[in-house]
Design an enzyme around this catalytic site. Structure first.
Site, short mmCIF file in Angstrom:
data_model
loop_
_atom_site.label_atom_id
_atom_site.label_comp_id
_atom_site.label_asym_id
_atom_site.label_seq_id
_atom_site.Cartn_x
_atom_site.Cartn_y
_atom_site.Cartn_z
N GLU A 51 0.81 -1.22 0.00
CA GLU A 51 0.00 0.00 0.00
C GLU A 51 0.85 1.28 0.00
O GLU A 51 1.20 1.80 1.07
CB GLU A 51 -0.93 0.01 1.23
CG GLU A 51 -1.81 1.26 1.28
CD GLU A 51 -2.74 1.31 2.50
OE1 GLU A 51 -2.71 0.40 3.34
OE2 GLU A 51 -3.49 2.29 2.60
N LYS A 89 -2.95 -2.46 -2.49
CA LYS A 89 -3.95 -1.55 -1.94
C LYS A 89 -3.62 -0.15 -2.47
O LYS A 89 -2.99 0.66 -1.79
CB LYS A 89 -3.91 -1.60 -0.41
CG LYS A 89 -4.95 -0.73 0.25
CD LYS A 89 -5.30 -1.20 1.65
CE LYS A 89 -6.15 -0.16 2.33
NZ LYS A 89 -6.85 -0.66 3.52
P1 13P Z 1 -9.43 4.37 4.22
O1 13P Z 1 -10.28 3.43 3.41
O2 13P Z 1 -10.17 5.07 5.32
O3 13P Z 1 -8.63 5.30 3.35
O4 13P Z 1 -8.36 3.49 5.00
C1 13P Z 1 -7.53 2.71 4.24
C2 13P Z 1 -6.44 2.14 5.02
O5 13P Z 1 -5.29 2.21 4.66
C3 13P Z 1 -6.75 1.39 6.22
O6 13P Z 1 -6.14 0.12 6.08
#
Ligand code: 13P
Length: 337
Positions: free
Chosen positions: A182, A224
């Protein structure tokens, strides 16, 4: 090619497939204690371990959740917690065929020598922590680093983000955890959607370069990403169709089809926006499972409905199911508002 994941390779591929199963996505509830405190504060609750546990219990014991949710990302505290009746949260998840996941990064700190940017800590001791999390029942991991467009991003910040993610991914796979990769490209800024696309392409190119250099097994990771949108302060908003077009262009250019699942973050979009954008991306077949890993876009109405009152738990769980089902339909490309 050497395979770093060693004896876990088959299991990693299997775990990633379960998380990326049709009509399901991830419930992210891995807020750090400080961030969870902000959520609780918004409904007038103190940030105590009891209140955090009560909130997570409400979410994780929602009847029928497993129909729409394939994985739940937990914060370390929650991984070791149980319900007030003494059932481990991990067991509540497994009973619903939901794979437990764990946030393993240690958060962001300033990156010296950059444009006021940050880097993500947590590699020290990660192998032993990951082995311990696996023993506790976790089967996937999450590491979130961020890239800021208004701050540059500098070449240094992008390289650091990509290298950190790749080292984390290799260590996770070595210990049986599917890494969620991510690099969140923050929504903040007044830049255009074209500028976001340019930055996203740069970031993902480096991430995959270093993932390959670290011999990460692509079939055993999940991504992600942020959706490709204009900056939050840009003068024009983009339609779900435009966001889908730009985001899929970026993914097609940068992500190998060996990667099983793309689990988007919501990044501050409203609940309905996040669902509509995901639905638009699933209007035609993709090489990957394109789904969600939302925190705020699954939890906002739950918190507002719950308000910390026991008599509202059932209604709050229903509110969670409404969002989870809507995103499940969006994963299948069949959502209508
Ligand atoms: P959000 O969907 O609130 O942006 O959170 C994503 C996140 O990284 C939590 O794992």
């Amino acid at each position: 090619m050497p395979v770093r994941a060693g004896s876990y390779t088959d299991e990693l591929v299997q775990t990633a497939k379960i998380v990326a199963s049709p009509g399901r996505g991830i419930l992210a509830i891995d807020e750090s204690n400080a961030t969870c405190g902000k959520r609780l504060d918004s409904i007038g609750l103190d940030n105590t371990e009891t209140n955090r546990q009560a909130y997570r219990q409400l979410l994780l014991t929602t009847p029928g959740l497993g129909e729409y949710i394939s994985g739940a990302i937990l914060f370390e505290e929650t991984l070791y917690q149980s319900t007030t009746d003494g059932k481990k949260f991990v067991d509540c998840l497994c009973d619903q065929n939901i794979v437990p996941g764990i946030k393993v990064d240690k958060g962001l700190v300033p990156l010296p020598g950059s444009n006021n940017e940050s880097w993500c800590q947590g590699l020290d001791g990660l192998a032993s922590r990951s082995a311990e999390y696996y023993k506790q029942g976790a089967r996937f991991a999450k590491w979130r680093t961020v890239v800021s467009i208004p701050c540059g991003p500098s070449a240094l910040a992008v390289k650091e983000a990509a290298w950190g993610l790749a080292r984390y991914a290799a260590i996770s796979q070595d210990n049986g955890l599917v890494p969620i990769v991510e690099p969140e490209i923050l929504l903040d800024g007044d830049h255009s959607i074209d500028r976001t696309l340019e930055v996203a392409e740069k970031v993902w190119a480096e991430v995959f370069y270093y993932l390959a250099e670290n011999n990460v097994v692509f079939e055993g990771i999940l991504l992600k990403p942020s959706m490709v949108t204009p900056g939050a302060e840009h003068k024009e908003k983009a339609s779900p169709e435009t966001i889908a077009e730009y985001t899929l262009k970026m993914l097609n250019r940068r992500v190998p089809p060996a990667v099983p699942g793309i689990m988007f973050l919501s990044g501050g979009q409203s609940e309905v926006e996040a669902t509509l954008n995901l639905n638009a991306m699933n209007q035609s077949p993709n090489p990957w499972h394109v789904s969600f890993s939302y925190a705020r876009a699954l939890q906002n109405s739950v918190l507002k409905t719950w308000k910390g009152l026991p008599e509202n738990i059932e209604a709050a769980q229903k509110a969670l199911l409404v969002r989870a089902k809507a995103n499940s339909m969006a994963q299948l490309g069949r959502y209508s508002a």
